[in-house]
Design a protein around this motif. Structure first.
Motif, PDB file in Angstrom:
ATOM      1  N   ARG A  55       0.832  -1.198   0.000  1.00  0.00           N
ATOM      2  CA  ARG A  55       0.000   0.000   0.000  1.00  0.00           C
ATOM      3  C   ARG A  55       0.871   1.253   0.000  1.00  0.00           C
ATOM      4  NH1 ARG A  55      -5.162   0.463  -1.196  1.00  0.00           N
ATOM      5  NH2 ARG A  55      -5.629  -1.335   0.166  1.00  0.00           N
ATOM      6  N   ALA A  56       0.602   2.145  -0.961  1.00  0.00           N
ATOM      7  CA  ALA A  56       1.394   3.368  -1.103  1.00  0.00           C
ATOM      8  C   ALA A  56       0.563   4.591  -0.712  1.00  0.00           C
ATOM      9  CB  ALA A  56       1.885   3.516  -2.538  1.00  0.00           C
ATOM     10  N   VAL A  57       1.246   5.677  -0.457  1.00  0.00           N
ATOM     11  CA  VAL A  57       0.573   6.950  -0.202  1.00  0.00           C
ATOM     12  C   VAL A  57      -0.310   7.282  -1.409  1.00  0.00           C
ATOM     13  CG1 VAL A  57       0.960   9.433   0.087  1.00  0.00           C
ATOM     14  CG2 VAL A  57       2.403   7.789   1.305  1.00  0.00           C
ATOM     15  N   ALA A  58      -1.500   7.765  -1.166  1.00  0.00           N
ATOM     16  CA  ALA A  58      -2.448   8.050  -2.245  1.00  0.00           C
ATOM     17  C   ALA A  58      -1.881   9.101  -3.201  1.00  0.00           C
ATOM     18  CB  ALA A  58      -3.771   8.534  -1.670  1.00  0.00           C
ATOM     19  N   ARG A  59      -2.161   8.913  -4.478  1.00  0.00           N
ATOM     20  CA  ARG A  59      -1.696   9.887  -5.478  1.00  0.00           C
ATOM     21  C   ARG A  59      -2.201  11.296  -5.145  1.00  0.00           C
ATOM     22  NH1 ARG A  59      -0.166   6.968 -10.397  1.00  0.00           N
ATOM     23  NH2 ARG A  59      -0.881   4.787 -10.239  1.00  0.00           N
ATOM     24  N   THR A  84      -2.667  12.743  -2.427  1.00  0.00           N
ATOM     25  CA  THR A  84      -2.030  13.422  -1.292  1.00  0.00           C
ATOM     26  C   THR A  84      -0.518  13.499  -1.424  1.00  0.00           C
ATOM     27  OG1 THR A  84      -1.887  11.350  -0.021  1.00  0.00           O
ATOM     28  CG2 THR A  84      -3.887  12.672   0.249  1.00  0.00           C
ATOM     29  N   TRP A  85       0.003  13.062  -2.574  1.00  0.00           N
ATOM     30  CA  TRP A  85       1.450  13.085  -2.792  1.00  0.00           C
ATOM     31  C   TRP A  85       1.782  14.162  -3.818  1.00  0.00           C
ATOM     32  CZ3 TRP A  85       5.828  11.888  -0.741  1.00  0.00           C
ATOM     33  CH2 TRP A  85       6.986  11.802  -1.518  1.00  0.00           C
ATOM     34  N   TYR A  86       2.708  15.041  -3.441  1.00  0.00           N
ATOM     35  CA  TYR A  86       3.025  16.170  -4.312  1.00  0.00           C
ATOM     36  C   TYR A  86       4.419  16.076  -4.923  1.00  0.00           C
ATOM     37  CZ  TYR A  86      -1.168  18.002  -2.191  1.00  0.00           C
ATOM     38  OH  TYR A  86      -2.457  18.147  -1.764  1.00  0.00           O
ATOM     39  N   GLY A  87       5.093  14.944  -4.700  1.00  0.00           N
ATOM     40  CA  GLY A  87       6.392  14.736  -5.310  1.00  0.00           C
ATOM     41  C   GLY A  87       6.269  14.033  -6.639  1.00  0.00           C
ATOM     42  N   ALA A  88       7.408  13.575  -7.169  1.00  0.00           N
ATOM     43  CA  ALA A  88       7.407  12.837  -8.429  1.00  0.00           C
ATOM     44  C   ALA A  88       6.731  11.482  -8.236  1.00  0.00           C
ATOM     45  CB  ALA A  88       8.847  12.651  -8.915  1.00  0.00           C
ATOM     46  N   GLU A  89       6.016  11.027  -9.264  1.00  0.00           N
ATOM     47  CA  GLU A  89       5.261   9.768  -9.157  1.00  0.00           C
ATOM     48  C   GLU A  89       6.168   8.593  -8.830  1.00  0.00           C
ATOM     49  OE1 GLU A  89       2.220   6.985  -9.133  1.00  0.00           O
ATOM     50  OE2 GLU A  89       2.249   9.156  -8.856  1.00  0.00           O
ATOM     51  N   GLN A  90       7.366   8.560  -9.400  1.00  0.00           N
ATOM     52  CA  GLN A  90       8.262   7.434  -9.155  1.00  0.00           C
ATOM     53  C   GLN A  90       8.790   7.411  -7.721  1.00  0.00           C
ATOM     54  OE1 GLN A  90       8.774   9.818 -11.443  1.00  0.00           O
ATOM     55  NE2 GLN A  90      10.930  10.476 -11.529  1.00  0.00           N
ATOM     56  N   ASP A  91       8.619   8.513  -6.998  1.00  0.00           N
ATOM     57  CA  ASP A  91       9.103   8.588  -5.618  1.00  0.00           C
ATOM     58  C   ASP A  91       7.994   8.381  -4.587  1.00  0.00           C
ATOM     59  OD1 ASP A  91      11.672   9.175  -6.552  1.00  0.00           O
ATOM     60  OD2 ASP A  91      11.293  11.334  -6.569  1.00  0.00           O
ATOM     61  N   ARG A  92       6.780   8.108  -5.024  1.00  0.00           N
ATOM     62  CA  ARG A  92       5.668   7.961  -4.069  1.00  0.00           C
ATOM     63  C   ARG A  92       5.935   6.760  -3.168  1.00  0.00           C
ATOM     64  NH1 ARG A  92       0.223   5.938  -4.823  1.00  0.00           N
ATOM     65  NH2 ARG A  92       0.644   5.672  -7.058  1.00  0.00           N
ATOM     66  N   PRO A  93       5.958   6.961  -1.851  1.00  0.00           N
ATOM     67  CA  PRO A  93       6.411   5.908  -0.944  1.00  0.00           C
ATOM     68  C   PRO A  93       5.286   5.011  -0.425  1.00  0.00           C
ATOM     69  CG  PRO A  93       6.155   7.931   0.278  1.00  0.00           C
ATOM     70  CD  PRO A  93       5.776   8.251  -1.158  1.00  0.00           C
ATOM     71  N   LEU A  94       5.679   3.979   0.296  1.00  0.00           N
ATOM     72  CA  LEU A  94       4.731   3.114   0.978  1.00  0.00           C
ATOM     73  C   LEU A  94       4.217   3.779   2.248  1.00  0.00           C
ATOM     74  CD1 LEU A  94       6.451  -0.410   0.831  1.00  0.00           C
ATOM     75  CD2 LEU A  94       4.787   0.564  -0.761  1.00  0.00           C
ATOM     76  N   SER A 100      12.450  -6.085  -9.967  1.00  0.00           N
ATOM     77  CA  SER A 100      11.493  -5.103  -9.487  1.00  0.00           C
ATOM     78  C   SER A 100      11.521  -3.849 -10.350  1.00  0.00           C
ATOM     79  CB  SER A 100      11.824  -4.728  -8.036  1.00  0.00           C
ATOM     80  OG  SER A 100      11.014  -3.663  -7.585  1.00  0.00           O
ATOM     81  N   SER A 101      10.373  -3.212 -10.423  1.00  0.00           N
ATOM     82  CA  SER A 101      10.341  -1.847 -10.938  1.00  0.00           C
ATOM     83  C   SER A 101      11.283  -1.001 -10.095  1.00  0.00           C
ATOM     84  CB  SER A 101       8.913  -1.301 -10.861  1.00  0.00           C
ATOM     85  OG  SER A 101       8.902   0.112 -10.960  1.00  0.00           O
ATOM     86  N   ARG A 102      11.924  -0.043 -10.741  1.00  0.00           N
ATOM     87  CA  ARG A 102      12.851   0.822 -10.022  1.00  0.00           C
ATOM     88  C   ARG A 102      12.115   1.846  -9.148  1.00  0.00           C
ATOM     89  NH1 ARG A 102      18.066   1.254 -11.320  1.00  0.00           N
ATOM     90  NH2 ARG A 102      17.681   0.453 -13.429  1.00  0.00           N
ATOM     91  N   TRP A 103      10.816   2.044  -9.382  1.00  0.00           N
ATOM     92  CA  TRP A 103      10.087   3.055  -8.635  1.00  0.00           C
ATOM     93  C   TRP A 103      10.058   2.728  -7.148  1.00  0.00           C
ATOM     94  CZ3 TRP A 103       5.286   5.061 -11.818  1.00  0.00           C
ATOM     95  CH2 TRP A 103       5.762   5.648 -13.008  1.00  0.00           C
ATOM     96  N   GLU A 104      10.002   3.764  -6.338  1.00  0.00           N
ATOM     97  CA  GLU A 104      10.191   3.650  -4.890  1.00  0.00           C
ATOM     98  C   GLU A 104       9.282   2.615  -4.241  1.00  0.00           C
ATOM     99  OE1 GLU A 104      11.452   4.447  -0.976  1.00  0.00           O
ATOM    100  OE2 GLU A 104      12.348   4.963  -2.904  1.00  0.00           O
ATOM    101  N   ARG A 105       8.013   2.593  -4.565  1.00  0.00           N
ATOM    102  CA  ARG A 105       7.086   1.724  -3.854  1.00  0.00           C
ATOM    103  C   ARG A 105       7.322   0.247  -4.153  1.00  0.00           C
ATOM    104  NH1 ARG A 105       4.530   5.147  -7.310  1.00  0.00           N
ATOM    105  NH2 ARG A 105       3.151   4.355  -8.959  1.00  0.00           N
TER     106      ARG A 105
END
Length: 337
Positions: A178-182, A184-194, A219-224
């Motif tokens: 489960r990741a932070v909701a899109r 409520t996240w204001y950073g880059a999409e690839q950095d959206r965390p768990l 794995s995908s390189r994206w943070e989550r």
């Protein structure tokens, strides 16, 4: 083959409300001089011959419980293969007891060492719980078993052997935790965390992946996704492979690269895990379906979101004359408490 570790509905009984005792175990197999052999254990308390099995610990996933119980009762670690039909019955106290079984092979240190390193230590049971172990040809084992109902999983094991479906490797497909909701996240999409729940889901995958002997992490390189795989990477000491091709953005431009990656995992003889995103799953599932028996292909998830966050699909892959074949599937939600 069955698509879940426990087969057979509970059915209508007068005790549907009764507490359920979940247990797990395995039919440890080997081939000697062309003959299928299995390992039975003897319990002196009941003076019976049966399969190694036992109750789940609190918060334990079924596959993790199966490899732990087999190791405790036989003294040797195993790696799970295809799921087998389970059993259910009423205890004298009126509770429903369900037993989940897998085919299991003895672990090999040179092949499975990293996966074994990700498991918690296991202490063998006392002699007053299990006092004998024996390897028997399948026909002899059927006669030695104390309870006739224990022959059901054995029949399925023999059938899988005759089909060439016992030597398999696992390909686990994991949707990131489960990741932070899109929204409520204001950073880059690839950095959206768990989220904290996502981190707990990631940690819960470790004993499950270890039970299937996973020794390759993609794995995908994206943070989550990378964070979802981190606990298993850390526990096993494996060196993960990160790919931009498994990200949502790259998949949208070139799904064929994801398809090629999945085919490579099916053709490999190593058990692996691939962690990716919900929009990528249709391509992954399409490749699995192309390499599956019809009954297995029909059991693949077909509706969005295909897998929930933190959930995994385990494909059991056999090598055949026509190439890799997915002979069984399991969908597993590691427990999080």
């Amino acid at each position: 083959m069955t698509t879940v570790p426990y087969s057979g509905p509970l059915g209508a009984t007068s005790v549907q409300h009764a507490p359920v005792i979940e247990t797990a175990g395995g039919l440890v197999w080997r081939v000697r001089d062309g003959r299928l052999q299995v390992q039975l254990v003897h319990r002196p308390k009941y003076d019976d011959w049966s399969w190694p099995k036992g109750k789940l610990d609190e918060g334990e996933a079924l596959p993790a419980a199966a490899v732990r119980e087999v190791a405790e009762e036989t003294g040797k670690p195993v790696v799970l293969g295809v799921p087998l039909p389970g059993l259910q019955y009423l205890t004298p106290e009126g509770r429903v007891k369900r037993v989940h079984y897998w085919a299991a092979r003895r672990a090999q240190g040179d092949v499975d060492g990293r996966a074994l390193g990700a498991r918690a230590p296991v202490r063998p049971v006392a002699r007053d719980e299990i006092d004998k172990q024996v390897w028997l040809d399948a026909d002899d084992a059927a006669r030695r078993l104390t309870r006739a109902t224990d022959r059901g999983p054995l029949d399925a094991l023999v059938d899988a052997h005759e089909q060439g479906w016992l030597p398999t490797h696992a390909v686990a497909i994991v949707r990131h935790g489960r990741a932070v909701a899109r929204s409520t996240w204001y950073g880059a999409e690839q950095d959206r965390p768990l989220t904290p729940l996502g981190h707990a889901q990631a940690a819960a995958t470790v004993p499950v992946l270890a039970a299937y002997g996973v020794t390759m992490v993609l794995s995908s390189r994206w943070e989550r996704c990378a964070t979802t795989m981190e606990p298993y990477v850390r526990a096993s000491g494996l060196r993960p492979e990160y790919s931009d091709n498994l990200s949502e953005a790259k998949h949208e431009r070139s799904p064929s690269r994801v398809a090629a990656t999945v085919r490579d995992l099916l053709e490999s003889d190593r058990s692996s895990v691939l962690c990716t995103h919900r929009p990528v799953l249709p391509t992954v599932l399409d490749v699995l379906g192309q390499h599956s028996r019809r009954a297995v292909a029909n059991a693949l998830p077909s509706r969005d979101p295909f897998l929930e966050p933190g959930e995994m699909l385990v494909a059991h892959v056999a090598a055949t004359a026509k190439g890799p074949r997915v002979v069984s599937l399991e969908t597993i939600t590691p427990p999080v408490y």
